[in-house]
Each structure stands twice: as C-alpha cells, then as structure tokens.
Design a protein around this motif. Structure first.
Motif, PDB file in Angstrom:
ATOM      1  N   LYS A  17       0.837  -1.205   0.000  1.00  0.00           N
ATOM      2  CA  LYS A  17       0.000   0.000   0.000  1.00  0.00           C
ATOM      3  C   LYS A  17       0.872   1.256   0.000  1.00  0.00           C
ATOM      4  O   LYS A  17       0.622   2.206  -0.747  1.00  0.00           O
ATOM      5  CB  LYS A  17      -0.920  -0.013   1.215  1.00  0.00           C
ATOM      6  N   ILE A  18       1.911   1.269   0.831  1.00  0.00           N
ATOM      7  CA  ILE A  18       2.833   2.406   0.881  1.00  0.00           C
ATOM      8  C   ILE A  18       3.534   2.568  -0.465  1.00  0.00           C
ATOM      9  O   ILE A  18       3.649   3.679  -0.981  1.00  0.00           O
ATOM     10  CB  ILE A  18       3.853   2.231   2.022  1.00  0.00           C
ATOM     11  N   CYS A  19       3.989   1.473  -1.041  1.00  0.00           N
ATOM     12  CA  CYS A  19       4.674   1.539  -2.341  1.00  0.00           C
ATOM     13  C   CYS A  19       3.771   2.122  -3.418  1.00  0.00           C
ATOM     14  O   CYS A  19       4.228   2.873  -4.291  1.00  0.00           O
ATOM     15  CB  CYS A  19       5.162   0.153  -2.761  1.00  0.00           C
ATOM     16  N   ASN A  20       2.485   1.802  -3.365  1.00  0.00           N
ATOM     17  CA  ASN A  20       1.543   2.297  -4.364  1.00  0.00           C
ATOM     18  C   ASN A  20       1.245   3.788  -4.218  1.00  0.00           C
ATOM     19  O   ASN A  20       0.645   4.382  -5.109  1.00  0.00           O
ATOM     20  CB  ASN A  20       0.254   1.477  -4.338  1.00  0.00           C
ATOM     21  N   GLU A  21       1.660   4.401  -3.124  1.00  0.00           N
ATOM     22  CA  GLU A  21       1.496   5.841  -2.945  1.00  0.00           C
ATOM     23  C   GLU A  21       2.528   6.634  -3.748  1.00  0.00           C
ATOM     24  O   GLU A  21       2.399   7.846  -3.901  1.00  0.00           O
ATOM     25  CB  GLU A  21       1.614   6.212  -1.468  1.00  0.00           C
ATOM     26  N   ASP A  36       7.977  -6.533  -8.687  1.00  0.00           N
ATOM     27  CA  ASP A  36       7.389  -5.197  -8.572  1.00  0.00           C
ATOM     28  C   ASP A  36       6.814  -5.050  -7.160  1.00  0.00           C
ATOM     29  O   ASP A  36       5.930  -5.813  -6.760  1.00  0.00           O
ATOM     30  CB  ASP A  36       6.292  -5.037  -9.621  1.00  0.00           C
ATOM     31  N   ALA A  37       7.317  -4.090  -6.402  1.00  0.00           N
ATOM     32  CA  ALA A  37       6.886  -3.912  -5.011  1.00  0.00           C
ATOM     33  C   ALA A  37       5.444  -3.430  -4.903  1.00  0.00           C
ATOM     34  O   ALA A  37       4.871  -3.448  -3.814  1.00  0.00           O
ATOM     35  CB  ALA A  37       7.811  -2.928  -4.296  1.00  0.00           C
ATOM     36  N   LYS A  38       4.845  -3.030  -6.000  1.00  0.00           N
ATOM     37  CA  LYS A  38       3.450  -2.575  -5.981  1.00  0.00           C
ATOM     38  C   LYS A  38       2.477  -3.722  -6.240  1.00  0.00           C
ATOM     39  O   LYS A  38       1.275  -3.520  -6.254  1.00  0.00           O
ATOM     40  CB  LYS A  38       3.260  -1.471  -7.010  1.00  0.00           C
ATOM     41  N   VAL A  43       4.831  -9.751  -4.174  1.00  0.00           N
ATOM     42  CA  VAL A  43       5.548  -9.657  -2.901  1.00  0.00           C
ATOM     43  C   VAL A  43       5.182 -10.828  -1.992  1.00  0.00           C
ATOM     44  O   VAL A  43       6.041 -11.370  -1.293  1.00  0.00           O
ATOM     45  CB  VAL A  43       5.305  -8.296  -2.208  1.00  0.00           C
ATOM     46  N   LEU A  44       3.931 -11.268  -2.025  1.00  0.00           N
ATOM     47  CA  LEU A  44       3.543 -12.421  -1.214  1.00  0.00           C
ATOM     48  C   LEU A  44       4.210 -13.710  -1.689  1.00  0.00           C
ATOM     49  O   LEU A  44       4.300 -14.675  -0.930  1.00  0.00           O
ATOM     50  CB  LEU A  44       2.024 -12.601  -1.217  1.00  0.00           C
ATOM     51  N   SER A  45       4.697 -13.722  -2.923  1.00  0.00           N
ATOM     52  CA  SER A  45       5.390 -14.909  -3.423  1.00  0.00           C
ATOM     53  C   SER A  45       6.815 -15.003  -2.886  1.00  0.00           C
ATOM     54  O   SER A  45       7.475 -16.028  -3.036  1.00  0.00           O
ATOM     55  CB  SER A  45       5.417 -14.906  -4.958  1.00  0.00           C
ATOM     56  N   MET A  46       7.291 -13.941  -2.241  1.00  0.00           N
ATOM     57  CA  MET A  46       8.634 -13.923  -1.677  1.00  0.00           C
ATOM     58  C   MET A  46       8.605 -14.596  -0.292  1.00  0.00           C
ATOM     59  O   MET A  46       7.572 -14.605   0.380  1.00  0.00           O
ATOM     60  CB  MET A  46       9.124 -12.484  -1.499  1.00  0.00           C
TER      61      MET A  46
END
Length: 80
Positions: A17-21, A36-38, A43-46
């Motif tokens: 959410k922060i990244c999407n800002e 892609d951090a957005k 990210v959940l696959s990490m």
C-alpha cells in the motif's frame, strides 16, 4: 538499496500500500528474483521471513528519504 524483512501478510499488505502511494518504480529483490513492489501477489510470493532488498528508482533525495521513513518499521538493523 535498503534491506527489509516483512515477516507476515499484514505487513506485506501495508508495505505494498505504501509503495503504491509513489509514482516511482519500486522493486523488491531476493537472490536472482526481482518483483514489482506494488504487486501484492508478487511480494507475497517472496519468503517473508527472509531479508530482501528494496530499490526505489528515483533521483530525488526527498522522495527516497520519504520512502525510507515510511518503511522504517521493516528496516533490517544496520539500514536504519
């Protein structure tokens, strides 16, 4: 580059959410993988219990500093 550890799905959702800002591209890197951090699914696959590197692609020190402040909760000791 900044090292973080998210530890759980709730932290991951807040991080994304922060990244999407931000308008800038933000990547999460783990080993040879770049995500892609957005992307919540990306990210959940990490492996969330491991450290990984976050890179915000900007030349603005103000933007980079603001991003660093917002993700301070997940910074690995030594990157704070």
């Amino acid at each position: 580059m900044t090292r973080i550890r998210l530890n759980n799905a709730n932290n991951t959702a807040l991080f994304v959410k922060i990244c999407n800002e931000f308008e800038e591209d933000i990547d999460v890197k783990y080993g040879r993988y770049t995500i892609d951090a957005k992307s919540i699914m990306g990210v959940l696959s990490m492996p969330l219990d491991k450290e990984f590197t976050v890179v915000i692609h900007t030349n603005s020190k103000e933007v980079a500093s603001r991003f660093q402040e917002l993700i301070d909760l997940w910074l690995v000791e030594g990157d704070k």
